[in-house]
Every structure is written in structure tokens, then in C-alpha cells.
Scaffold this motif. Structure first.
Motif, PDB file in Angstrom:
ATOM      1  N   GLU A 136       0.692   5.678   1.366  1.00  0.00           N
ATOM      2  CA  GLU A 136       1.817   6.494   0.922  1.00  0.00           C
ATOM      3  C   GLU A 136       1.385   7.638   0.000  1.00  0.00           C
ATOM      4  OE1 GLU A 136       5.612   7.771   1.068  1.00  0.00           O
ATOM      5  OE2 GLU A 136       4.814   6.083   2.179  1.00  0.00           O
ATOM      6  N   CYS A 137       0.592   7.319  -1.036  1.00  0.00           N
ATOM      7  CA  CYS A 137       0.260   8.343  -2.033  1.00  0.00           C
ATOM      8  C   CYS A 137      -1.225   8.696  -2.088  1.00  0.00           C
ATOM      9  CB  CYS A 137       0.743   7.904  -3.418  1.00  0.00           C
ATOM     10  SG  CYS A 137      -0.221   6.560  -4.146  1.00  0.00           S
ATOM     11  N   GLY A 138      -2.073   7.928  -1.391  1.00  0.00           N
ATOM     12  CA  GLY A 138      -3.499   8.231  -1.351  1.00  0.00           C
ATOM     13  C   GLY A 138      -4.301   7.740  -2.536  1.00  0.00           C
ATOM     14  N   ALA A 139      -3.688   6.916  -3.398  1.00  0.00           N
ATOM     15  CA  ALA A 139      -4.413   6.401  -4.568  1.00  0.00           C
ATOM     16  C   ALA A 139      -5.548   5.479  -4.128  1.00  0.00           C
ATOM     17  CB  ALA A 139      -3.459   5.636  -5.480  1.00  0.00           C
ATOM     18  N   VAL A 140      -6.625   5.492  -4.883  1.00  0.00           N
ATOM     19  CA  VAL A 140      -7.752   4.601  -4.632  1.00  0.00           C
ATOM     20  C   VAL A 140      -7.459   3.280  -5.348  1.00  0.00           C
ATOM     21  CG1 VAL A 140     -10.214   4.239  -4.989  1.00  0.00           C
ATOM     22  CG2 VAL A 140      -9.352   6.531  -4.505  1.00  0.00           C
ATOM     23  N   PRO A 141      -7.467   2.154  -4.621  1.00  0.00           N
ATOM     24  CA  PRO A 141      -7.193   0.872  -5.266  1.00  0.00           C
ATOM     25  C   PRO A 141      -8.327   0.487  -6.215  1.00  0.00           C
ATOM     26  CG  PRO A 141      -7.883   0.528  -3.010  1.00  0.00           C
ATOM     27  CD  PRO A 141      -7.755   2.010  -3.207  1.00  0.00           C
ATOM     28  N   GLU A 142      -7.989  -0.296  -7.230  1.00  0.00           N
ATOM     29  CA  GLU A 142      -8.980  -0.698  -8.218  1.00  0.00           C
ATOM     30  C   GLU A 142      -9.093  -2.214  -8.279  1.00  0.00           C
ATOM     31  OE1 GLU A 142      -7.627   1.132 -11.809  1.00  0.00           O
ATOM     32  OE2 GLU A 142      -8.275   3.114 -11.178  1.00  0.00           O
ATOM     33  N   GLY A 143     -10.267  -2.690  -8.631  1.00  0.00           N
ATOM     34  CA  GLY A 143     -10.493  -4.118  -8.828  1.00  0.00           C
ATOM     35  C   GLY A 143     -10.264  -4.929  -7.566  1.00  0.00           C
ATOM     36  N   ASP A 144      -9.639  -6.097  -7.733  1.00  0.00           N
ATOM     37  CA  ASP A 144      -9.405  -7.007  -6.616  1.00  0.00           C
ATOM     38  C   ASP A 144      -8.419  -6.447  -5.597  1.00  0.00           C
ATOM     39  OD1 ASP A 144     -11.124  -8.828  -7.767  1.00  0.00           O
ATOM     40  OD2 ASP A 144      -9.524  -9.916  -8.801  1.00  0.00           O
ATOM     41  N   ARG A 145      -7.616  -5.486  -5.989  1.00  0.00           N
ATOM     42  CA  ARG A 145      -6.628  -4.896  -5.078  1.00  0.00           C
ATOM     43  C   ARG A 145      -7.283  -4.133  -3.932  1.00  0.00           C
ATOM     44  NH1 ARG A 145      -1.454  -3.154  -8.145  1.00  0.00           N
ATOM     45  NH2 ARG A 145      -1.540  -4.505  -9.944  1.00  0.00           N
ATOM     46  N   ALA A 146      -8.511  -3.724  -4.110  1.00  0.00           N
ATOM     47  CA  ALA A 146      -9.179  -2.898  -3.106  1.00  0.00           C
ATOM     48  C   ALA A 146      -9.261  -3.589  -1.742  1.00  0.00           C
ATOM     49  CB  ALA A 146     -10.577  -2.516  -3.582  1.00  0.00           C
ATOM     50  N   ARG A 147      -9.372  -4.871  -1.721  1.00  0.00           N
ATOM     51  CA  ARG A 147      -9.515  -5.597  -0.447  1.00  0.00           C
ATOM     52  C   ARG A 147      -8.311  -6.467  -0.118  1.00  0.00           C
ATOM     53  NH1 ARG A 147     -13.684  -3.026   1.883  1.00  0.00           N
ATOM     54  NH2 ARG A 147     -15.404  -2.832   0.465  1.00  0.00           N
ATOM     55  N   ASP A 148      -7.239  -6.384  -0.888  1.00  0.00           N
ATOM     56  CA  ASP A 148      -6.056  -7.216  -0.671  1.00  0.00           C
ATOM     57  C   ASP A 148      -4.889  -6.366  -0.177  1.00  0.00           C
ATOM     58  OD1 ASP A 148      -3.975  -8.993  -0.680  1.00  0.00           O
ATOM     59  OD2 ASP A 148      -4.081  -9.460  -2.816  1.00  0.00           O
ATOM     60  N   PRO A 149      -4.594  -6.398   1.141  1.00  0.00           N
ATOM     61  CA  PRO A 149      -3.519  -5.563   1.685  1.00  0.00           C
ATOM     62  C   PRO A 149      -2.117  -5.983   1.240  1.00  0.00           C
ATOM     63  CG  PRO A 149      -4.418  -6.978   3.390  1.00  0.00           C
ATOM     64  CD  PRO A 149      -5.270  -7.165   2.160  1.00  0.00           C
ATOM     65  N   SER A 150      -2.001  -7.161   0.607  1.00  0.00           N
ATOM     66  CA  SER A 150      -0.685  -7.605   0.134  1.00  0.00           C
ATOM     67  C   SER A 150      -0.415  -7.171  -1.311  1.00  0.00           C
ATOM     68  CB  SER A 150      -0.559  -9.126   0.249  1.00  0.00           C
ATOM     69  OG  SER A 150      -1.481  -9.761  -0.616  1.00  0.00           O
ATOM     70  N   ALA A 151      -1.424  -6.588  -1.969  1.00  0.00           N
ATOM     71  CA  ALA A 151      -1.259  -6.124  -3.351  1.00  0.00           C
ATOM     72  C   ALA A 151      -0.611  -4.740  -3.352  1.00  0.00           C
ATOM     73  CB  ALA A 151      -2.607  -6.060  -4.052  1.00  0.00           C
ATOM     74  N   PRO A 152       0.412  -4.545  -4.180  1.00  0.00           N
ATOM     75  CA  PRO A 152       1.060  -3.239  -4.236  1.00  0.00           C
ATOM     76  C   PRO A 152       0.155  -2.180  -4.871  1.00  0.00           C
ATOM     77  CG  PRO A 152       1.983  -4.686  -5.893  1.00  0.00           C
ATOM     78  CD  PRO A 152       1.030  -5.512  -5.086  1.00  0.00           C
ATOM     79  N   CYS A 153       0.353  -0.955  -4.462  1.00  0.00           N
ATOM     80  CA  CYS A 153      -0.382   0.170  -5.018  1.00  0.00           C
ATOM     81  C   CYS A 153      -0.068   0.295  -6.507  1.00  0.00           C
ATOM     82  CB  CYS A 153       0.023   1.452  -4.291  1.00  0.00           C
ATOM     83  SG  CYS A 153      -0.655   2.965  -5.020  1.00  0.00           S
ATOM     84  N   TRP A 154      -1.081   0.535  -7.306  1.00  0.00           N
ATOM     85  CA  TRP A 154      -0.899   0.660  -8.749  1.00  0.00           C
ATOM     86  C   TRP A 154      -0.119   1.914  -9.109  1.00  0.00           C
ATOM     87  CZ3 TRP A 154      -2.774   5.023 -11.043  1.00  0.00           C
ATOM     88  CH2 TRP A 154      -3.735   5.746 -10.347  1.00  0.00           C
ATOM     89  N   ARG A 155      -0.127   2.928  -8.237  1.00  0.00           N
ATOM     90  CA  ARG A 155       0.537   4.192  -8.548  1.00  0.00           C
ATOM     91  C   ARG A 155       1.985   4.228  -8.060  1.00  0.00           C
ATOM     92  NH1 ARG A 155      -2.190   9.368  -6.233  1.00  0.00           N
ATOM     93  NH2 ARG A 155      -3.704   8.977  -7.867  1.00  0.00           N
TER      94      ARG A 155
END
Length: 60
Positions: A28-47
Motif C-alpha cells: 500500500e505505502c511502500g514502507a520497508v518492514p522492520e524486525g520480525d515483521r519483514a518475513r511475516d505477511p500477517s503483521a500489519p505495516c508499521w506505517r
């Protein structure tokens, strides 16, 4: 003369990050995921809060 790189295995991927992060960016916004979220598609975007797994399911 040999460089230090001559001794490295070209298939050794432990040397750094992947060359292309585009598959991990928030759809949606192109943010780079951080930490454990980088490989977890069920984690919401931090932005923006988009859940990549849900976004991909809607787009199919």
C-alpha cells in the motif's frame, strides 16, 4: 595477487542482506518492514496498518 574475496564462497548468502527487498515492501505505502515483521505477511505495516496477506488476497 589474491584478494580476500577470492576465498569466499559465491553461494554463501550469510554475508549480508538480500539484493532485492521489493517483495517485502508494503503493497500500500511502500514502507520497508522492520524486525520480525519483514518475513511475516500477517503483521500489519508499521506505517499505514495494511496487512500484506490480506492485501494480496483481495488482489487475486
Amino acid at each position: 595477487m589474491m584478494d580476500a574475496q577470492d576465498d569466499q564462497d559465491p553461494l554463501d548468502l550469510s554475508a549480508g542482506d538480500a539484493a532485492c527487498w521489493s517483495g517485502l515492501l508494503c503493497p500500500e505505502c511502500g514502507a520497508v518492514p522492520e524486525g520480525d515483521r519483514a518475513r511475516d505477511p500477517s503483521a500489519p505495516c508499521w506505517r499505514c496498518g495494511t496487512v500484506p496477506a490480506e492485501h494480496r488476497a483481495e488482489g487475486s
